[in-house]
Design an enzyme around this catalytic site. Structure first.
Site, PDB file in Angstrom:
ATOM      1  N   SER A   1     -11.181  -0.316   3.057  1.00  0.00           N
ATOM      2  CA  SER A   1     -10.159  -0.736   4.184  1.00  0.00           C
ATOM      3  C   SER A   1      -9.347   0.480   4.733  1.00  0.00           C
ATOM      4  O   SER A   1      -8.827   1.119   4.107  1.00  0.00           O
ATOM      5  CB  SER A   1      -9.203  -1.772   3.735  1.00  0.00           C
TER       6      SER A   1
ATOM      7  N   ARG B   1       0.967  -1.226   0.060  1.00  0.00           N
ATOM      8  CA  ARG B   1      -0.077  -0.021   0.108  1.00  0.00           C
ATOM      9  C   ARG B   1       0.783   1.288  -0.055  1.00  0.00           C
ATOM     10  O   ARG B   1       0.534   2.194   0.691  1.00  0.00           O
ATOM     11  CB  ARG B   1      -1.087  -0.125   1.120  1.00  0.00           C
TER      12      ARG B   1
ATOM     13  N   GLU C   1      -4.912   3.768   6.052  1.00  0.00           N
ATOM     14  CA  GLU C   1      -4.613   3.605   4.559  1.00  0.00           C
ATOM     15  C   GLU C   1      -5.091   5.037   3.770  1.00  0.00           C
ATOM     16  O   GLU C   1      -4.251   5.601   3.183  1.00  0.00           O
ATOM     17  CB  GLU C   1      -5.420   2.617   3.842  1.00  0.00           C
TER      18      GLU C   1
END
Length: 342
Positions: free
Chosen positions: A242, A168, A338
Site C-alpha cells: 500500500s 502506520r 506510507e
C-alpha cells in the site's frame, strides 16, 4: 577498497528493495547481532557517518545512490520466551521475513498474527511502520523490543508505551528516526486464541464457507487468498505494498464528502473520526491501471503503485505526486505516502 573486511562497498540495492528500483550503497554492513552494530559505531572509517537501516526494503522508494552507511539487518532466531496463562511471549529476530514468522508461529502452536499474513518486509520493520491489515495492527500483539542506540552504541529495550504507536506510525519514524536499530521483537499472543473476523472480507468468507469458528490456519489461508487476489507479489511485479495511508477525517469532513459522492468507502473509528479508503479515492479519480513512465497504478488495487519494468525512483515519485494532486483537487484530501522516499 575498504580497510574493514566486514564493510562492503558499491553494493547494488536493486534486489534489496521490493520496488526493484536501481541504487547503489557506497558502503554496507550486515547486522547479524548487536556486536555488529557496535563494530560499525567503533569504526574510525564509518563510525560517525550517517546511517540507513535496511530491512526487507519493502517500505522504501530509492531515488538516488545511498551515501549513508547501510546497515542491512539480518538478525535471525525465533523462540518462545514465556508461556503465561493469558499469552505466549514469542521473540523473533529483526532480520526474519515477516510472513515466515506469521506462518511459523501458527505451525508451532502460537497463533495470533494470522491477520497480518503476507505483509511484505521484515520483523524489524513491523514496529517502525506499525503494520496492520484486516482488523489488526502489529501494536495489538506487541510486547517489547530490543535494539541498539546508534549514537551511544548502548543496548535499548522499549515497551509498547515507549514505542508511541499510531496509525502506520511509531517513535522510530520521528524521535528515534535514524538514531536506533531494532534487533529483536517480542510479541504477546493472547491465550486462549480468538479469531479477529470483524472485517467485511472476512465476514464474507465466514458466510461463503459456513465456517463460523475458523482455526488460526484457516484465517491465515483466507487472508492469503484475499491478499493474493488483489495485491501483486513483489517477486513478480516490483511494489512497496500500500503506497498511501488511508486518510482519517472528522465527522463533518466525512459528511461533506458523502454529500458530494455517496459511494465513498468509509469506516467509523472509535474516537468519532472516519477512515476513508485511499484506494477508492484514487480509483474514483481514474488512476487504476494508469502509468507515468515505467511506474504505474496496479490494475486490481489502486492503492498499490508498481514498477512496470526498469522504473526509476523519480518516476514513482512523479506518479505519486500526480495522484496526490488529483485526489486533493476532487476531494480536498491530502494523501500521505506510507513508504520512505530517499
Amino acid at each position: 577498497m575498504s580497510s574493514a573486511p566486514w564493510l562492503e562497498t558499491d553494493v547494488s540495492l536493486k534486489a534489496l528493495n521490493t520496488f526493484g528500483l536501481p541504487a547503489t550503497a557506497r558502503r554496507l554492513a550486515r547486522i547479524r547481532e548487536d556486536a555488529d552494530v557496535r563494530r560499525v559505531l567503533d569504526s574510525p572509517e564509518v563510525g560517525r557517518a550517517a546511517k540507513l537501516v535496511l530491512g526487507g526494503g519493502s517500505n522504501l522508494v530509492l531515488t538516488r545512490d545511498v551515501d549513508e552507511v547501510v546497515l542491512k539487518v539480518e538478525v535471525g532466531g525465533l523462540r518462545l520466551v514465556q508461556t503465561r496463562d493469558d499469552a505466549f511471549i514469542v521473540e523473533a529476530g529483526a532480520g526474519l521475513t515477516w510472513h515466515d514468522v506469521v506462518t511459523e508461529t501458527i505451525a508451532r502452536g502460537w497463533p495470533g498474527l494470522e491477520n497480518l499474513a503476507l505483509i511484505p518486509g521484515t520483523v524489524g520493520a513491523a514496529p517502525v511502520q506499525n503494520i496492520g491489515a484486516y482488523g489488526l495492527e502489529m501494536a495489538d500483539r506487541f510486547d517489547s523490543l530490543d535494539g541498539v542506540d546508534l549514537v551511544t552504541g548502548l543496548g535499548i529495550t522499549l515497551n509498547r508505551a515507549q514505542c508511541l504507536f499510531g496509525y502506520r506510525d511509531s517513535v522510530f519514524k520521528n524521535v528515534l528516526a535514524g538514531k536506533a536499530i531494532i534487533t529483536r521483537v517480542r510479541f504477546r499472543l493472547p491465550r486462549p486464541w480468538q479469531p479477529v473476523l470483524g472485517y467485511l472480507e472476512l465476514e464474507r468468507k465466514v458466510a461463503e464457507t459456513g465456517i463460523a469458528e475458523p482455526s488460526p490456519r484457516q484465517v491465515h489461508d483466507w487472508i492469503c487468498g484475499i491478499r493474493r487476489a488483489k495485491l501483486p507479489d513483489p517477486a513478480v511485479i516490483g511494489n512497496a505494498g500500500s503506497f498511501f495511508k488511508n486518510p482519517i477525517v472528522s465527522e463533518d469532513q466525512c459528511r461533506d464528502i458523502i454529500g458530494r459522492d455517496p459511494h465513498v468507502v468509509h469506516y467509523p473509528m472509535a474516537d468519532g473520526t472516519f477512515k476513508l479508503a485511499a484506494g477508492w479515492l484514487i480509483d474514483a479519480c481514474g488512476w487504476k491501471g494508469k502509468s507515468i513512465g515505467r511506474a504505474g497504478v496496479y490494475e486490481k488495487q489502486a492503492l498499490v503503485l508498481v514498477n512496470r519494468g526498469d522504473a526509476i525512483g523519480a518516476e514513482v515519485v512523479t506518479l505519486a505526486k500526480a495522484i496526490q494532486e488529483s485526489v486533493y483537487g476532487r476531494f480536498g484530501i491530502r494523501l500521505e505516502p506510507e513508504p520512505v522516499v530517499l
